[in-house]
Design a protein around this motif. Structure first.
Motif, PDB file in Angstrom:
ATOM      1  N   ARG A 251      72.540  13.832  -4.338  1.00 12.72           N
ATOM      2  CA  ARG A 251      71.948  13.578  -5.652  1.00 12.72           C
ATOM      3  C   ARG A 251      72.281  14.697  -6.632  1.00 12.72           C
ATOM      4  O   ARG A 251      72.517  14.440  -7.821  1.00 12.72           O
ATOM      5  CB  ARG A 251      70.437  13.418  -5.511  1.00 12.72           C
ATOM      6  CG  ARG A 251      69.777  12.928  -6.788  1.00 12.72           C
ATOM      7  CD  ARG A 251      68.365  12.481  -6.514  1.00 12.72           C
ATOM      8  NE  ARG A 251      67.686  12.066  -7.731  1.00 12.72           N
ATOM      9  CZ  ARG A 251      66.430  11.616  -7.760  1.00 12.72           C
ATOM     10  NH1 ARG A 251      65.740  11.484  -6.634  1.00 12.72           N
ATOM     11  NH2 ARG A 251      65.876  11.263  -8.909  1.00 12.72           N
ATOM     12  N   ALA A 252      72.327  15.926  -6.153  1.00  7.38           N
ATOM     13  CA  ALA A 252      72.681  17.042  -7.033  1.00  7.38           C
ATOM     14  C   ALA A 252      74.076  16.858  -7.604  1.00  7.38           C
ATOM     15  O   ALA A 252      74.312  17.068  -8.802  1.00  7.38           O
ATOM     16  CB  ALA A 252      72.577  18.364  -6.269  1.00  7.38           C
ATOM     17  N   TRP A 253      75.016  16.444  -6.752  1.00  5.86           N
ATOM     18  CA  TRP A 253      76.383  16.226  -7.216  1.00  5.86           C
ATOM     19  C   TRP A 253      76.447  15.086  -8.219  1.00  5.86           C
ATOM     20  O   TRP A 253      77.026  15.216  -9.302  1.00  5.86           O
ATOM     21  CB  TRP A 253      77.295  15.927  -6.019  1.00  5.86           C
ATOM     22  CG  TRP A 253      78.574  15.222  -6.353  1.00  5.86           C
ATOM     23  CD1 TRP A 253      78.942  13.978  -5.979  1.00  5.86           C
ATOM     24  CD2 TRP A 253      79.657  15.736  -7.141  1.00  5.86           C
ATOM     25  NE1 TRP A 253      80.180  13.671  -6.484  1.00  5.86           N
ATOM     26  CE2 TRP A 253      80.647  14.724  -7.192  1.00  5.86           C
ATOM     27  CE3 TRP A 253      79.888  16.940  -7.812  1.00  5.86           C
ATOM     28  CZ2 TRP A 253      81.842  14.882  -7.887  1.00  5.86           C
ATOM     29  CZ3 TRP A 253      81.080  17.097  -8.500  1.00  5.86           C
ATOM     30  CH2 TRP A 253      82.041  16.083  -8.532  1.00  5.86           C
ATOM     31  N   ARG A 254      75.811  13.990  -7.909  1.00  9.78           N
ATOM     32  CA  ARG A 254      75.903  12.811  -8.763  1.00  9.78           C
ATOM     33  C   ARG A 254      75.129  13.003 -10.076  1.00  9.78           C
ATOM     34  O   ARG A 254      75.597  12.601 -11.144  1.00  9.78           O
ATOM     35  CB  ARG A 254      75.402  11.583  -8.005  1.00  9.78           C
ATOM     36  CG  ARG A 254      76.357  11.164  -6.897  1.00  9.78           C
ATOM     37  CD  ARG A 254      75.775  10.096  -5.999  1.00  9.78           C
ATOM     38  NE  ARG A 254      75.522   8.846  -6.709  1.00  9.78           N
ATOM     39  CZ  ARG A 254      76.448   7.914  -6.936  1.00  9.78           C
ATOM     40  NH1 ARG A 254      77.696   8.107  -6.542  1.00  9.78           N
ATOM     41  NH2 ARG A 254      76.121   6.787  -7.547  1.00  9.78           N
ATOM     42  N   ASP A 255      73.958  13.628 -10.001  1.00  9.57           N
ATOM     43  CA  ASP A 255      73.190  13.850 -11.228  1.00  9.57           C
ATOM     44  C   ASP A 255      73.955  14.750 -12.196  1.00  9.57           C
ATOM     45  O   ASP A 255      74.015  14.481 -13.402  1.00  9.57           O
ATOM     46  CB  ASP A 255      71.835  14.482 -10.899  1.00  9.57           C
ATOM     47  CG  ASP A 255      70.822  13.479 -10.352  1.00  9.57           C
ATOM     48  OD1 ASP A 255      71.176  12.289 -10.216  1.00  9.57           O
ATOM     49  OD2 ASP A 255      69.693  13.894 -10.046  1.00  9.57           O
ATOM     50  N   ASP A 256      74.530  15.808 -11.674  1.00  9.47           N
ATOM     51  CA  ASP A 256      75.267  16.728 -12.548  1.00  9.47           C
ATOM     52  C   ASP A 256      76.504  16.057 -13.137  1.00  9.47           C
ATOM     53  O   ASP A 256      76.828  16.251 -14.309  1.00  9.47           O
ATOM     54  CB  ASP A 256      75.672  17.978 -11.767  1.00  9.47           C
ATOM     55  CG  ASP A 256      76.363  19.001 -12.650  1.00  9.47           C
ATOM     56  OD1 ASP A 256      75.697  19.571 -13.535  1.00  9.47           O
ATOM     57  OD2 ASP A 256      77.587  19.214 -12.481  1.00  9.47           O
ATOM     58  N   THR A 257      77.186  15.252 -12.333  1.00  2.00           N
ATOM     59  CA  THR A 257      78.384  14.556 -12.809  1.00  2.00           C
ATOM     60  C   THR A 257      78.045  13.605 -13.947  1.00  2.00           C
ATOM     61  O   THR A 257      78.736  13.564 -14.978  1.00  2.00           O
ATOM     62  CB  THR A 257      79.035  13.785 -11.651  1.00  2.00           C
ATOM     63  OG1 THR A 257      79.406  14.701 -10.621  1.00  2.00           O
ATOM     64  CG2 THR A 257      80.271  13.029 -12.121  1.00  2.00           C
ATOM     65  N   ALA A 258      76.987  12.830 -13.795  1.00  2.00           N
ATOM     66  CA  ALA A 258      76.594  11.887 -14.841  1.00  2.00           C
ATOM     67  C   ALA A 258      76.080  12.619 -16.074  1.00  2.00           C
ATOM     68  O   ALA A 258      76.419  12.265 -17.213  1.00  2.00           O
ATOM     69  CB  ALA A 258      75.524  10.937 -14.312  1.00  2.00           C
ATOM     70  N   ARG A 259      75.284  13.645 -15.848  1.00  2.00           N
ATOM     71  CA  ARG A 259      74.690  14.374 -16.976  1.00  2.00           C
ATOM     72  C   ARG A 259      75.767  15.020 -17.854  1.00  2.00           C
ATOM     73  O   ARG A 259      75.718  14.924 -19.088  1.00  2.00           O
ATOM     74  CB  ARG A 259      73.726  15.436 -16.447  1.00  2.00           C
ATOM     75  CG  ARG A 259      72.982  16.190 -17.537  1.00  2.00           C
ATOM     76  CD  ARG A 259      71.866  17.042 -16.949  1.00  2.00           C
ATOM     77  NE  ARG A 259      72.359  17.973 -15.948  1.00  2.00           N
ATOM     78  CZ  ARG A 259      72.072  17.885 -14.641  1.00  2.00           C
ATOM     79  NH1 ARG A 259      71.324  16.898 -14.194  1.00  2.00           N
ATOM     80  NH2 ARG A 259      72.539  18.777 -13.805  1.00  2.00           N
ATOM     81  N   THR A 260      76.739  15.653 -17.253  1.00  2.00           N
ATOM     82  CA  THR A 260      77.770  16.315 -18.043  1.00  2.00           C
ATOM     83  C   THR A 260      78.667  15.313 -18.762  1.00  2.00           C
ATOM     84  O   THR A 260      79.128  15.577 -19.881  1.00  2.00           O
ATOM     85  CB  THR A 260      78.613  17.254 -17.173  1.00  2.00           C
ATOM     86  OG1 THR A 260      79.138  16.523 -16.041  1.00  2.00           O
ATOM     87  CG2 THR A 260      77.776  18.416 -16.658  1.00  2.00           C
ATOM     88  N   LEU A 261      78.912  14.146 -18.151  1.00  2.00           N
ATOM     89  CA  LEU A 261      79.677  13.110 -18.843  1.00  2.00           C
ATOM     90  C   LEU A 261      78.897  12.608 -20.059  1.00  2.00           C
ATOM     91  O   LEU A 261      79.468  12.425 -21.150  1.00  2.00           O
ATOM     92  CB  LEU A 261      79.978  11.945 -17.904  1.00  2.00           C
ATOM     93  CG  LEU A 261      80.652  10.727 -18.565  1.00  2.00           C
ATOM     94  CD1 LEU A 261      82.021  11.097 -19.112  1.00  2.00           C
ATOM     95  CD2 LEU A 261      80.770   9.569 -17.576  1.00  2.00           C
ATOM     96  N   GLN A 262      77.614  12.373 -19.889  1.00  2.00           N
ATOM     97  CA  GLN A 262      76.795  11.898 -21.002  1.00  2.00           C
ATOM     98  C   GLN A 262      76.766  12.919 -22.134  1.00  2.00           C
ATOM     99  O   GLN A 262      76.903  12.558 -23.315  1.00  2.00           O
ATOM    100  CB  GLN A 262      75.384  11.580 -20.495  1.00  2.00           C
ATOM    101  CG  GLN A 262      75.351  10.351 -19.596  1.00  2.00           C
ATOM    102  CD  GLN A 262      74.205  10.345 -18.597  1.00  2.00           C
ATOM    103  OE1 GLN A 262      73.362  11.256 -18.598  1.00  2.00           O
ATOM    104  NE2 GLN A 262      74.161   9.346 -17.735  1.00  2.00           N
ATOM    105  N   GLU A 263      76.620  14.175 -21.797  1.00  2.00           N
ATOM    106  CA  GLU A 263      76.625  15.223 -22.820  1.00  2.00           C
ATOM    107  C   GLU A 263      77.952  15.240 -23.580  1.00  2.00           C
ATOM    108  O   GLU A 263      77.979  15.311 -24.814  1.00  2.00           O
ATOM    109  CB  GLU A 263      76.404  16.585 -22.166  1.00  2.00           C
ATOM    110  CG  GLU A 263      75.015  16.810 -21.613  1.00  2.00           C
ATOM    111  CD  GLU A 263      74.913  18.078 -20.785  1.00  2.00           C
ATOM    112  OE1 GLU A 263      73.790  18.475 -20.460  1.00  2.00           O
ATOM    113  OE2 GLU A 263      75.977  18.664 -20.446  1.00  2.00           O
ATOM    114  N   THR A 264      79.042  15.176 -22.837  1.00  2.00           N
ATOM    115  CA  THR A 264      80.366  15.251 -23.453  1.00  2.00           C
ATOM    116  C   THR A 264      80.624  14.054 -24.355  1.00  2.00           C
ATOM    117  O   THR A 264      81.137  14.195 -25.471  1.00  2.00           O
ATOM    118  CB  THR A 264      81.452  15.347 -22.368  1.00  2.00           C
ATOM    119  OG1 THR A 264      81.197  16.486 -21.545  1.00  2.00           O
ATOM    120  CG2 THR A 264      82.834  15.472 -22.988  1.00  2.00           C
ATOM    121  N   ALA A 265      80.281  12.864 -23.874  1.00  2.00           N
ATOM    122  CA  ALA A 265      80.531  11.655 -24.653  1.00  2.00           C
ATOM    123  C   ALA A 265      79.698  11.634 -25.928  1.00  2.00           C
ATOM    124  O   ALA A 265      80.207  11.315 -27.007  1.00  2.00           O
ATOM    125  CB  ALA A 265      80.248  10.420 -23.808  1.00  2.00           C
TER     126      ALA A 265
END
Length: 387
Positions: A251-265
């Motif tokens: 979950r740590a890996w997936r949450d961070d991956t989604a969060r940073t994509l959302q921030e960037t977009a």
């Protein structure tokens, strides 16, 4: 509350009555598709057609030069949305007095997975999900961010709603879908959504997990569910099946991956948009959930975007984690299906809207004016007139 309805360009283009009919519902806004996945859609009032088959995910406008020479790039629409279909529809809706916002579908694209298999999520069994681009892969992330910018900031648009900006999983509702024979439940669906592409395998390694051992553990954890054992549900069910430490690392890996994509977009869209342009995400307040309304952390996402569109198919409970943040000015839009033939409840819209307001919702979203019957639309008109 301000209300908006979802619409496809093909609901409007070629039907001179469509824009006025939508405005007469009592909505102030239309959320108009500019980039959309494959679908077969009913269009019950159009003078030229009744069924529209969008054969693959596509952008519904002409792309610009940013894609030149790139391997991953959006696909143009076929005859279901030729030329600048979005722009034509947007102009008609604006002329009818409606505010137009773009509706952008991102990490959901079967054509991309068919043409570029390496972009897809791969589950613990080695099965590929061609409809689900893996959002951990750098090239895919870059593609999604640029698509978000181009499809969101269309001429005249006052805002955007970004759908599937996060992980996608087994849930797809694919044509002739036959994946419902075993009730995997919430925990099983999470395990089936875990990706084992090279980028994710490396990501698990960063969390101290061996990817091969993790895949084996996922398969072992799922075995009782395949045999009919009940899913204990929720995150506790994932921890029981996979073990607390291992579950937390995934979950740590997936949450961070989604969060940073959302921030960037969101940051990229905001940089390209005019002042006052509204950016909303379709979202679920449980971070490990996947799909068109991917999981987000409510406090975080409301610090990044202007608000969220929250699915209210089964009630309004998912609104609370967002509204309880107390973020001033945030848009919390309750999304209600109003097509009776697709399980919606247009007759209950008034009561649902009142309940959503009590939970702190600031706006309504109605799915979907183009798909609804005349009876459904009349019920919507009546409900909105009484609010």
């Amino acid at each position: 509350m301000k209300a908006s309805t979802f619409v496809y360009p093909w609901d409007v283009n070629g039907d001179p009555e469509a824009a006025g009919r939508i405005a007469a519902l009592g909505v102030q806004q239309v959320t108009l598709a500019s980039a959309y996945h494959s679908t077969r859609a009913l269009s019950p009032r159009h003078p030229r057609h009744r069924i529209v088959t969008a054969e693959h995910a596509a952008v519904l406008y002409p792309t610009d030069g940013r894609w030149e020479g790139r391997v991953l790039r959006p696909y143009p629409a076929g005859d279901w949305a030729p030329g600048d279909a979005y722009g034509e529809a947007a102009a008609a809706l604006t002329d009818a007095g409606l505010e137009v916002h773009t509706w952008v579908v991102l990490a959901h694209n079967s054509r991309l997975g068919a043409d570029h298999p390496g972009t897809s999520v791969i589950n613990a069994y080695g099965d590929r999900y061609p409809w689900a681009p893996c959002i951990a892969q750098p090239a895919t992330r870059a593609y999604l961010v640029d698509l978000a910018v181009e499809a969101a900031v269309r001429p005249g648009a006052r805002g955007t709603e970004l759908e599937s900006l996060g992980w996608y999983g087994l849930q797809h509702l694919h044509a002739h879908d036959k994946t419902g024979g075993v009730g995997l439940g919430d925990a099983g669906m999470y395990l089936m959504a875990l990706c084992f592409c090279p980028a994710c395998r490396a990501g698990y390694g960063e969390q101290g997990l061996d990817a091969d051992e993790l895949a084996a553990a996922v398969r072992e954890a799922l075995e009782p569910l395949w045999q009919g054992a009940p899913d204990d549900g929720g995150w506790a069910g994932v921890e029981k099946l996979l073990g607390e430490a291992r579950a937390a690392a995934t979950r740590a890996w997936r949450d961070d991956t989604a969060r940073t994509l959302q921030e960037t977009a969101v940051r990229a869209v905001r940089a390209a948009a005019p002042d006052g342009f509204q950016i909303l995400l379709h979202a679920d307040p449980v971070t490990y959930h996947v799909g068109a309304n991917p999981g987000v952390d409510p406090a975080h996402i409301l610090s990044v975007a202007d608000g969220v569109v929250v699915p209210c198919v089964g009630g309004t409970a998912l609104l609370t984690p967002f509204t309880e943040q107390g973020r001033e000015g945030a848009v919390i839009a309750a999304n209600f299906p109003v097509v009776a033939g697709m399980g919606g409840s247009p007759e209950a819209l008034s009561a649902n809207a009142v309940q959503a307001g009590r939970r702190g919702a600031t706006e309504l979203r109605l799915y979907h004016a183009g798909l609804a019957s005349d009876g459904d639309l009349e019920a919507v008109r009546s409900a909105l007139a009484g609010l």
